[in-house]
Design a protein around this motif. Structure first.
Motif, mmCIF file in Angstrom:
data_model
loop_
_atom_site.group_PDB
_atom_site.id
_atom_site.type_symbol
_atom_site.label_atom_id
_atom_site.label_comp_id
_atom_site.label_asym_id
_atom_site.label_seq_id
_atom_site.Cartn_x
_atom_site.Cartn_y
_atom_site.Cartn_z
ATOM 1 N N LEU A 35 -11.109 -1.104 3.723
ATOM 2 C CA LEU A 35 -10.533 0.489 3.532
ATOM 3 C C LEU A 35 -10.830 0.932 5.132
ATOM 4 C CD1 LEU A 35 -9.710 2.697 1.902
ATOM 5 C CD2 LEU A 35 -12.065 3.043 1.410
ATOM 6 N N GLN A 78 -2.912 3.039 -3.007
ATOM 7 C CA GLN A 78 -3.240 2.051 -3.632
ATOM 8 C C GLN A 78 -2.333 0.933 -3.352
ATOM 9 O OE1 GLN A 78 -2.994 4.386 -7.414
ATOM 10 N NE2 GLN A 78 -1.412 2.828 -8.189
ATOM 11 N N THR A 114 -13.777 0.694 9.845
ATOM 12 C CA THR A 114 -12.559 -0.121 8.782
ATOM 13 C C THR A 114 -14.117 -0.617 7.876
ATOM 14 O OG1 THR A 114 -10.838 -0.466 9.770
ATOM 15 C CG2 THR A 114 -11.449 -1.998 7.784
ATOM 16 N N GLY A 120 -7.864 2.610 -2.962
ATOM 17 C CA GLY A 120 -8.797 3.247 -1.921
ATOM 18 C C GLY A 120 -8.553 4.785 -1.911
ATOM 19 N N VAL A 139 -11.655 -6.591 0.402
ATOM 20 C CA VAL A 139 -10.776 -5.603 0.542
ATOM 21 C C VAL A 139 -11.289 -4.896 1.634
ATOM 22 C CG1 VAL A 139 -10.308 -3.389 -0.552
ATOM 23 C CG2 VAL A 139 -10.860 -5.279 -2.087
ATOM 24 N N PRO A 155 0.643 -1.133 -0.193
ATOM 25 C CA PRO A 155 0.100 0.067 -0.141
ATOM 26 C C PRO A 155 0.627 1.326 -0.078
ATOM 27 C CG PRO A 155 -0.977 -1.498 1.540
ATOM 28 C CD PRO A 155 0.544 -2.354 1.268
ATOM 29 N N VAL A 183 -13.670 2.404 -3.098
ATOM 30 C CA VAL A 183 -12.704 1.285 -3.606
ATOM 31 C C VAL A 183 -12.903 1.065 -5.331
ATOM 32 C CG1 VAL A 183 -12.189 -0.884 -3.546
ATOM 33 C CG2 VAL A 183 -12.510 0.478 -1.416
ATOM 34 N N ARG A 240 -5.922 3.725 5.575
ATOM 35 C CA ARG A 240 -5.537 2.164 5.576
ATOM 36 C C ARG A 240 -6.192 1.256 4.642
ATOM 37 N NH1 ARG A 240 -5.380 1.033 10.793
ATOM 38 N NH2 ARG A 240 -7.362 0.058 10.900
ATOM 39 N N LEU A 241 -5.363 0.723 3.860
ATOM 40 C CA LEU A 241 -5.951 -0.159 2.656
ATOM 41 C C LEU A 241 -5.286 -1.518 2.781
ATOM 42 C CD1 LEU A 241 -7.677 -0.471 0.093
ATOM 43 C CD2 LEU A 241 -5.637 0.145 -1.174
#
Length: 302
Positions: free
Chosen positions: A128, A215, A177, A202, A126, A99, A140, A107-108
């Protein structure tokens, strides 16, 4: 990269590989560029069962992460004396990025996608996260390689193109999240080319402050890339099977002679062990029956 001659005859093997945009060769010995990211290497002789390994030296451009997902491929072709045609094998490789670039407040994470031997997968998950102090609208976007798609986007997601799916996650409270799971399918050809790479972007749009964006890429693997058996006659070509043998291995006419011989040998050994054990037991019993009986012992005196 490793190439193995799995056939029963010597072979002449050639190697080639293709690098995606953003990567260049950093001086791999014996290989030269052929245009379009393709590189071709020399030919070498390989004995049956021989294994050859080499390290492809690759340079990654500083802005290559902007072009993710990135995947390349390696191909080998082989010819054998007295065998018609050419056999070949190819395999993909994924170029993965963590990331980034680092951005505070977001945060991704994305899990790898794995296809089983039937061609099905558990999908792509996924996550995020809003690590900032204010609520933000989350979004996303998933980019997939050729042959890999999201067949039925879930609620809140739309298909931008066959390779891209965009999902609105709604408002993410500070410290929250959001989790998103997308179904993923792949063509048989794409599965045979695995491992491949996909990418996730994200984005958070807070109520106040600049937009945050990060990303990353993730790996796509498939059991089909490892499931094809070793090539043997009469198969002249095959994916994921390296070399075809010139002639079948010599057998005893039934195809299962070695198995039968092993079974017979085990039966004979087991029978001998049983006979030996019975003989020992009989001898021990006879000794006990023929041994004299001891008389009573005298009582102890005080």
């Amino acid at each position: 990269m490793t190439v193995t001659n799995t056939g029963a005859t010597p072979a002449r093997i050639r190697l080639a590989y293709t690098l995606p945009a953003g990567l260049s060769d950093a001086g791999t010995g014996g290989c030269a560029p052929a245009g379009g990211g393709e590189h071709r290497c020399g030919e070498w002789a390989s004995a049956p069962g021989a294994r050859f390994s080499t390290l492809l030296r690759v340079r990654v451009d500083g802005d290559a992460w902007k072009r993710m997902p990135l995947s390349g491929s390696v191909r080998v072709t082989a010819t054998a004396p007295g065998a018609p045609g050419v056999v070949s094998d190819d395999e993909g490789f994924a170029v993965l990025f963590p990331p980034g670039p680092p951005v505070p407040g977001i945060r991704l994470a994305a899990d790898a996608v794995s296809f089983d031997i039937s061609g099905g997968s558990s999908g792509l998950e996924v996550r995020l996260g809003n690590t900032g102090r204010v609520d933000a609208e989350g979004r996303v976007e998933v980019a997939l390689p050729a042959g890999v798609t999201v067949p039925t986007p879930p609620s809140g997601c739309t298909t931008v193109s066959p390779a891209r799916t965009r999902c609105a996650l709604g408002t993410l409270a500070a410290g929250r999240t959001a989790r998103l799971r997308l179904p993923v399918t792949a063509t048989p050809e794409a599965q045979r080319q695995a491992p491949l790479a996909g990418a996730v972007l994200g984005q958070l749009d807070p109520r106040s402050g600049p937009t945050r964006q990060v990303q990353m890429s993730f790996r796509i693997t498939s059991a089909a890339a490892l499931a094809t058996p070793v090539a043997s006659p009469p198969a002249p070509t095959g994916s994921q099977g390296v070399l075809a043998a010139e002639a079948p291995a010599v057998s005893d006419g039934g195809g299962g002679g070695s198995v039968r011989r092993t079974a017979i040998l085990l039966i004979v050994i087991s029978t001998l062990l049983v006979v030996f054990a019975l003989a020992l037991a009989t001898t021990s019993l006879r000794r006990r029956m023929t041994a004299p009986v001891a008389g009573p012992s005298a009582a102890p005196t005080e």
